[in-house]
Design a protein around this motif. Structure first.
Motif, short mmCIF file in Angstrom:
data_model
loop_
_atom_site.label_atom_id
_atom_site.label_comp_id
_atom_site.label_asym_id
_atom_site.label_seq_id
_atom_site.Cartn_x
_atom_site.Cartn_y
_atom_site.Cartn_z
N ASN A 1 0.90 -1.28 0.00
CA ASN A 1 0.11 -0.03 -0.01
C ASN A 1 1.06 1.36 -0.11
O ASN A 1 1.74 1.51 0.98
CB ASN A 1 -0.92 -0.03 1.23
N HIS B 1 1.14 3.40 3.03
CA HIS B 1 1.39 2.59 4.30
C HIS B 1 2.99 2.58 4.56
O HIS B 1 3.64 2.39 3.38
CB HIS B 1 1.11 1.27 4.50
N ARG C 1 6.84 -0.37 7.95
CA ARG C 1 6.59 -1.01 9.21
C ARG C 1 5.05 -1.21 9.17
O ARG C 1 4.86 -2.44 9.56
CB ARG C 1 6.59 0.15 10.15
N GLU C 2 4.35 -0.56 8.82
CA GLU C 2 2.95 -0.85 8.47
C GLU C 2 2.56 -2.28 7.66
O GLU C 2 1.95 -3.09 7.89
CB GLU C 2 1.99 0.43 8.09
N SER C 3 3.18 -2.18 6.58
CA SER C 3 3.14 -3.25 5.73
C SER C 3 3.73 -4.53 5.92
O SER C 3 2.78 -5.43 5.86
CB SER C 3 3.59 -2.92 4.30
N SER D 1 3.98 -5.11 9.44
CA SER D 1 3.36 -5.46 10.59
C SER D 1 1.76 -6.26 10.33
O SER D 1 1.67 -6.89 11.05
CB SER D 1 2.92 -4.30 11.39
N GLU D 2 1.27 -5.82 9.22
CA GLU D 2 0.08 -6.22 8.95
C GLU D 2 -0.20 -7.72 9.04
O GLU D 2 -1.17 -8.09 9.91
CB GLU D 2 -0.58 -5.57 7.54
N PRO D 3 0.65 -8.59 8.18
CA PRO D 3 0.22 -9.91 8.44
C PRO D 3 0.67 -10.45 9.96
O PRO D 3 -0.21 -11.39 10.53
CB PRO D 3 1.31 -10.63 7.35
N VAL E 1 -0.06 -8.78 12.58
CA VAL E 1 -0.88 -8.65 13.61
C VAL E 1 -2.10 -9.38 13.49
O VAL E 1 -2.84 -9.88 14.05
CB VAL E 1 -1.21 -6.85 13.44
N ASN E 2 -2.46 -9.37 11.93
CA ASN E 2 -3.77 -10.18 11.62
C ASN E 2 -3.93 -11.60 12.04
O ASN E 2 -4.57 -12.11 12.55
CB ASN E 2 -3.64 -10.18 9.91
N LYS F 1 3.08 -8.99 18.81
CA LYS F 1 2.70 -7.49 19.18
C LYS F 1 3.53 -6.85 19.98
O LYS F 1 4.39 -7.58 20.67
CB LYS F 1 1.07 -7.54 19.67
N ARG G 1 7.61 -9.35 3.87
CA ARG G 1 6.42 -9.49 4.22
C ARG G 1 5.80 -11.08 4.27
O ARG G 1 5.12 -11.36 4.97
CB ARG G 1 5.57 -8.38 3.29
#
Ligand SMILES: Nc1ncnc2c1ncn2[C@@H]1O[C@H](COP(=O)(O)OP(=O)(O)OP(=O)(O)O)[C@@H](O)[C@H]1O
Ligand SMILES: [Mg+2]
Length: 333
Positions: free
Chosen positions: A114, A117, A120-122, A124-126, A128-129, A134, A175
């Motif tokens: 994305n 994003h 870090r956000e990209s 982290s997403e999987p 966290v999901n 965490k 990722r």
């Protein structure tokens, strides 16, 4: 090793009679008027820890095969067995587990990251999901993932557009690795990169395979790349596998006229390859998977075709325990 001679414990994935047809609906009532046979009855086995490559021209069904395996697409028929478990119609939690265990890397990681994003956000997403990490543990994992793909963790707060193509592919790999998959489907992961960067990414993939006991299905139209990375290779033509063998068998002793043609058209700068074949020029394009020809699908472009090839599709002939090809005249050409 042929599927039948493999110890069951060595096998990660078994694909049997996989078909993916896209049905075409036309007219005001939207009735089915035809189908695009993107994947047309393919079977193969992938051993734990190996790199199994799928090679063939544009449109032959490589990506569709990959998408069926991760169930981005639902197969029309056939079965997919992962670790002895039939996952062909998994849903709910089973499908989530499957999507964690089989990851996909794409040609253009930019499209799967994305742009709004940070890295870090990209990444982290999987994590966290799938509730893998965490807090402090997540932070440690992010730093570690960046390091194993050869990027400095200080880049974590940057955005995808700030990276080069090769760096973006490293992020895509990080990722994919984040969720500890067993199988990674690499769909043309280096096709968009410069040749010098290609080998860096291929070497990274090889190192990661060793380090994390990963299994790869490697999709590519580029035979030099396939030669660099593969243990075994399947050649696809118009939705079907026409030849399959170890890398050495396929590159040194190609049997199908299509494989011969593909190999004869590329200079591979590798002394291990006995690539002194006569150049075979293929005329015309791959026919449409909406209207595949009768008989052997390759006969419309095959320089060796005979009458039989126009009427029936050849079964596989075994060349060795590990090497097989679908051509009637395999011993004559
Ligand atoms: N969603 C879809 N609907 C209809 N037809 C599709 C769809 N996806 C793929 N196809 C068709 O299926 C065939 C196989 O496509 P696929 O993307 O698997 O080929 P490919 O081998 O990955 O090609 P490339 O090397 O260009 O990536 C093509 O004819 C394509 O147009
Ligand atoms: Mg593709």
């Amino acid at each position: 090793m042929l599927a039948s001679t493999l110890e069951t414990s060595d096998v990660l994935l078994q694909v049997n009679g996989l078909k993916k047809y896209y049905f075409i609906r036309e007219g005001i009532f939207g009735g089915v008027t035809g189908s695009i046979n993107a994947v047309d009855d393919i079977s193969f086995t992938v051993k734990k820890g190996e790199t199994f490559s799928i090679v063939g021209e544009s449109g032959c069904g490589k990506s569709t095969t990959g998408k069926c395996l991760v169930r981005i697409e639902d197969p029309t028929s056939g079965s997919i067995v992962l670790n002895n478990k039939n996952i062909t119609s998994s849903h709910g939690k089973e499908l989530l587990d499957l999507r964690r265990n089989i990851q996909m890397i794409f040609q253009d990681p930019y499209s799967s990251l994305n742009p709004k994003h940070t890295i870090r956000e990209s990444i982290s997403e999987p994590l966290v999901n799938f509730r893998i990490a965490k807090g402090a543990e997540l932070e440690k994992k992010l730093t570690n993932l960046m390091e194993i793909v050869g990027l400095s963790p200080k880049y974590l707060d940057r955005y995808p557009h700030e990276f080069s193509g090769g760096q973006r592919q490293r992020i895509g790999i990080a990722r994919a690795l984040a969720v500890n998959p067993e199988l990674i489907i690499c769909d043309e992961p280096v096709s968009a990169l410069d040749v010098s960067i290609q080998s860096q990414i291929l070497n990274l993939l090889k190192d990661l395979q060793q380090e994390f006991q990963l299994t790869y299905i490697f999709i590519s139209h580029d035979l030099s790349v396939v030669h660099h990375i593969s243990d075994r290779v399947a050649v696809m033509y118009l939705g079907r596998i026409v030849e399959m063998g170890s890398k050495t068998e396929l590159f040194n002793n190609p049997k199908h006229p299509y494989t011969k043609a593909l190999l004869s058209s590329i200079p591979i700068a590798n002394p291990d390859i006995d690539n002194k074949q006569d150049r075979i020029i293929l005329n015309g394009d791959v026919p449409s998977p909406r209207n595949p020809p009768n008989g052997c699908y390759f006969h419309t472009r095959c320089p060796y075709k005979k009458e039989q090839c126009e009427n029936s599709y050849p079964d596989f002939t075994s060349i060795s325990e590990t090497h097989k090809t679908a051509c009637f005249y395999v011993n004559e050409i």
